[in-house]
Design a protein around this motif. Structure first.
Motif, PDB file in Angstrom:
ATOM      1  N   ALA A   6      -4.748 -34.180  34.841  1.00  0.00           N
ATOM      2  CA  ALA A   6      -3.430 -33.566  34.772  1.00  0.00           C
ATOM      3  C   ALA A   6      -3.003 -33.589  33.312  1.00  0.00           C
ATOM      4  O   ALA A   6      -3.545 -34.340  32.508  1.00  0.00           O
ATOM      5  N   LEU A   7      -2.020 -32.795  32.972  1.00  0.00           N
ATOM      6  CA  LEU A   7      -1.530 -32.767  31.604  1.00  0.00           C
ATOM      7  C   LEU A   7      -0.358 -33.704  31.391  1.00  0.00           C
ATOM      8  O   LEU A   7       0.204 -33.747  30.326  1.00  0.00           O
ATOM      9  N   GLY A   8       0.031 -34.445  32.393  1.00  0.00           N
ATOM     10  CA  GLY A   8       1.181 -35.289  32.184  1.00  0.00           C
ATOM     11  C   GLY A   8       1.274 -36.440  33.157  1.00  0.00           C
ATOM     12  O   GLY A   8       0.579 -36.502  34.145  1.00  0.00           O
ATOM     13  N   GLN A  47      15.117 -31.683  32.203  1.00  0.00           N
ATOM     14  CA  GLN A  47      14.883 -32.746  31.222  1.00  0.00           C
ATOM     15  C   GLN A  47      13.398 -32.884  30.863  1.00  0.00           C
ATOM     16  O   GLN A  47      13.068 -32.983  29.679  1.00  0.00           O
ATOM     17  N   PRO A  48      12.472 -32.889  31.825  1.00  0.00           N
ATOM     18  CA  PRO A  48      11.053 -32.974  31.463  1.00  0.00           C
ATOM     19  C   PRO A  48      10.586 -31.784  30.613  1.00  0.00           C
ATOM     20  O   PRO A  48       9.642 -31.912  29.843  1.00  0.00           O
ATOM     21  N   THR A  90       5.890 -26.000  33.864  1.00  0.00           N
ATOM     22  CA  THR A  90       4.494 -25.689  34.170  1.00  0.00           C
ATOM     23  C   THR A  90       3.874 -25.224  32.867  1.00  0.00           C
ATOM     24  O   THR A  90       4.462 -24.416  32.146  1.00  0.00           O
ATOM     25  N   VAL A  91       2.706 -25.766  32.555  1.00  0.00           N
ATOM     26  CA  VAL A  91       2.005 -25.432  31.320  1.00  0.00           C
ATOM     27  C   VAL A  91       0.690 -24.760  31.669  1.00  0.00           C
ATOM     28  O   VAL A  91      -0.091 -25.277  32.467  1.00  0.00           O
ATOM     29  N   GLY A 106       4.702 -30.468  35.626  1.00  0.00           N
ATOM     30  CA  GLY A 106       5.279 -31.766  35.319  1.00  0.00           C
ATOM     31  C   GLY A 106       5.205 -32.049  33.832  1.00  0.00           C
ATOM     32  O   GLY A 106       4.662 -31.277  33.053  1.00  0.00           O
ATOM     33  N   GLN A 107       5.784 -33.164  33.435  1.00  0.00           N
ATOM     34  CA  GLN A 107       5.841 -33.535  32.020  1.00  0.00           C
ATOM     35  C   GLN A 107       4.457 -33.816  31.466  1.00  0.00           C
ATOM     36  O   GLN A 107       3.652 -34.505  32.084  1.00  0.00           O
ATOM     37  N   SER A 108       4.175 -33.264  30.299  1.00  0.00           N
ATOM     38  CA  SER A 108       2.854 -33.388  29.671  1.00  0.00           C
ATOM     39  C   SER A 108       2.779 -34.548  28.702  1.00  0.00           C
ATOM     40  O   SER A 108       3.762 -34.892  28.042  1.00  0.00           O
ATOM     41  N   ARG A 109       1.587 -35.122  28.596  1.00  0.00           N
ATOM     42  CA  ARG A 109       1.310 -36.166  27.600  1.00  0.00           C
ATOM     43  C   ARG A 109       0.390 -35.582  26.532  1.00  0.00           C
ATOM     44  O   ARG A 109      -0.502 -34.798  26.834  1.00  0.00           O
ATOM     45  N   LYS A 110       0.607 -35.997  25.325  1.00  0.00           N
ATOM     46  CA  LYS A 110      -0.112 -35.453  24.176  1.00  0.00           C
ATOM     47  C   LYS A 110      -1.627 -35.578  24.316  1.00  0.00           C
ATOM     48  O   LYS A 110      -2.361 -34.605  24.115  1.00  0.00           O
TER      49      LYS A 110
END
Length: 121
Positions: A6-8, A47-48, A90-91, A106-110
């Motif tokens: 997942a990206l986040g 917010q995310p 959504t990314v 959802g919220q992504s992490r670097k």
């Protein structure tokens, strides 16, 4: 699903547009990146989405040839429906030709975004 990552933190992979048409500047409102494009669907009070915007902007600045484009989901309901975007953020990770190679909600992490770019470049 597209891959296992997942990206986040709260994000999850969702089905991609297998065999779908590539997206271009006329679809997303800006030029594609030379190597990849991070397309973020956001909404005004999400917010995310704000945190994801910062992460994606940082990654785009860090990785040469990668662009970040943010799209207001409410303003582009036609594209939201076509791409089956069901939540914000959504990314979509697009390759240089505009083909979707990964998608996450959802919220992504670097670190996860950088890893996902490996599939696009």
């Amino acid at each position: 699903m597209i891959g296992n990552q997942a990206l986040g933190a709260g994000g999850k992979n969702v089905p991609g547009r297998d065999g779908g048409r590539p997206l271009g500047a006329s679809d997303i409102g800006e030029r594609l990146g030379e190597r990849a494009t991070l397309v973020q669907f956001s909404s005004a009070f999400c917010q995310p989405c704000r945190a994801t915007r910062r992460v994606l902007a940082d990654v785009a600045a860090l990785v040469p040839g990668v662009a970040h484009v943010e799209i207001d989901a409410e303003a582009r309901l036609d594209l939201v429906r076509e791409l089956r975007v069901v939540k914000t953020p959504t990314v979509l990770v697009l390759d240089a030709a505009g083909h979707e190679v990964r998608r996450a909600a959802g919220q992504s992490r670097k670190a996860d975004v950088i890893a996902a770019l490996g599939e696009a470049v």
